[in-house]
Design a protein around this motif. Structure first.
Motif, short mmCIF file in Angstrom:
data_model
loop_
_atom_site.label_atom_id
_atom_site.label_comp_id
_atom_site.label_asym_id
_atom_site.label_seq_id
_atom_site.Cartn_x
_atom_site.Cartn_y
_atom_site.Cartn_z
N GLY A 17 0.83 -1.21 0.00
CA GLY A 17 0.00 0.00 0.00
C GLY A 17 0.85 1.25 0.00
O GLY A 17 0.55 2.23 -0.68
N ALA A 18 1.95 1.23 0.76
CA ALA A 18 2.87 2.37 0.80
C ALA A 18 3.51 2.58 -0.57
O ALA A 18 3.65 3.71 -1.05
N VAL A 19 3.89 1.49 -1.23
CA VAL A 19 4.48 1.57 -2.58
C VAL A 19 3.45 2.17 -3.54
O VAL A 19 3.78 3.05 -4.33
N THR A 20 2.22 1.70 -3.47
CA THR A 20 1.15 2.22 -4.32
C THR A 20 0.96 3.72 -4.11
O THR A 20 0.86 4.48 -5.08
N ARG A 21 0.96 4.15 -2.87
CA ARG A 21 0.76 5.59 -2.58
C ARG A 21 1.88 6.46 -3.16
O ARG A 21 1.61 7.48 -3.78
N VAL A 22 3.15 6.06 -2.97
CA VAL A 22 4.24 6.89 -3.48
C VAL A 22 4.27 6.90 -5.00
O VAL A 22 4.57 7.93 -5.60
N LEU A 23 3.93 5.77 -5.64
CA LEU A 23 3.94 5.74 -7.10
C LEU A 23 2.78 6.53 -7.70
O LEU A 23 2.93 7.16 -8.74
N ASN A 24 1.64 6.52 -7.04
CA ASN A 24 0.50 7.30 -7.53
C ASN A 24 0.77 8.80 -7.47
O ASN A 24 0.21 9.56 -8.26
N LYS A 25 1.64 9.23 -6.58
CA LYS A 25 1.96 10.66 -6.45
C LYS A 25 2.77 11.19 -7.61
O LYS A 25 2.69 12.37 -7.93
N GLY A 27 2.64 10.17 -10.81
CA GLY A 27 1.84 10.23 -12.03
C GLY A 27 2.55 9.68 -13.26
O GLY A 27 3.75 9.44 -13.25
N GLU A 28 1.78 9.46 -14.30
CA GLU A 28 2.29 8.96 -15.59
C GLU A 28 3.10 7.68 -15.46
O GLU A 28 4.11 7.51 -16.14
N VAL A 29 2.69 6.79 -14.56
CA VAL A 29 3.33 5.49 -14.45
C VAL A 29 2.26 4.40 -14.36
O VAL A 29 1.20 4.62 -13.80
N ASN A 30 2.55 3.26 -14.96
CA ASN A 30 1.73 2.06 -14.78
C ASN A 30 2.60 1.12 -13.97
O ASN A 30 3.80 1.00 -14.23
N PHE A 31 2.01 0.46 -12.98
CA PHE A 31 2.83 -0.44 -12.18
C PHE A 31 2.05 -1.65 -11.72
O PHE A 31 0.83 -1.64 -11.66
N GLU A 32 2.81 -2.71 -11.43
CA GLU A 32 2.27 -3.95 -10.90
C GLU A 32 3.10 -4.30 -9.68
O GLU A 32 4.31 -4.08 -9.67
N ILE A 33 2.45 -4.86 -8.66
CA ILE A 33 3.16 -5.27 -7.46
C ILE A 33 2.93 -6.76 -7.24
O ILE A 33 1.80 -7.23 -7.27
N LEU A 51 12.58 6.98 -10.32
CA LEU A 51 11.73 5.88 -9.85
C LEU A 51 12.30 5.26 -8.57
O LEU A 51 11.57 4.98 -7.62
N MET A 52 13.62 5.09 -8.54
CA MET A 52 14.29 4.51 -7.37
C MET A 52 14.10 5.39 -6.14
O MET A 52 13.74 4.89 -5.07
N GLU A 53 14.33 6.68 -6.29
CA GLU A 53 14.17 7.61 -5.16
C GLU A 53 12.72 7.66 -4.69
O GLU A 53 12.46 7.75 -3.49
N THR A 54 11.79 7.58 -5.62
CA THR A 54 10.37 7.57 -5.26
C THR A 54 10.04 6.33 -4.44
O THR A 54 9.38 6.41 -3.41
N LEU A 55 10.51 5.16 -4.89
CA LEU A 55 10.25 3.93 -4.16
C LEU A 55 10.87 3.95 -2.77
O LEU A 55 10.29 3.44 -1.82
N LYS A 56 12.03 4.57 -2.63
CA LYS A 56 12.70 4.63 -1.33
C LYS A 56 11.91 5.44 -0.31
O LYS A 56 12.07 5.27 0.89
#
Length: 68
Positions: A17-25, A27-33, A51-56
């Motif tokens: 859920g935390a990964v989903t929240r940071v990636l949604n912020k 924008g312009e990305v499609n992702f699968e977990i 992307l790496m810094e966002t995930l961190k």
């Protein structure tokens, strides 16, 4: 768009859920977990470092596995 694979030290739904929240912020990305395999695939034109810094930001250890 390029598809990147990251290994993220996720252990539960809260982590994904935390990964989903940071990636949604960003924008312009499609992702699968894939929580059991601790993998995140991100399809984006953004730089890998961005992307790496966002995930961190989710507070987990992140490793870049390359493009898929």
């Amino acid at each position: 768009m390029t598809k990147h694979e990251f290994e993220v030290a996720m252990t539960c739904e809260g982590c994904s859920g935390a990964v989903t929240r940071v990636l949604n912020k960003i924008g312009e990305v499609n992702f699968e977990i894939d929580l059991p395999k601790k993998l995140v695939w991100i399809e984006s034109d953004k730089d890998v470092e961005v992307l790496m810094e966002t995930l961190k930001k989710c507070g987990k250890e992140v490793k870049y596995n390359g493009t898929k």
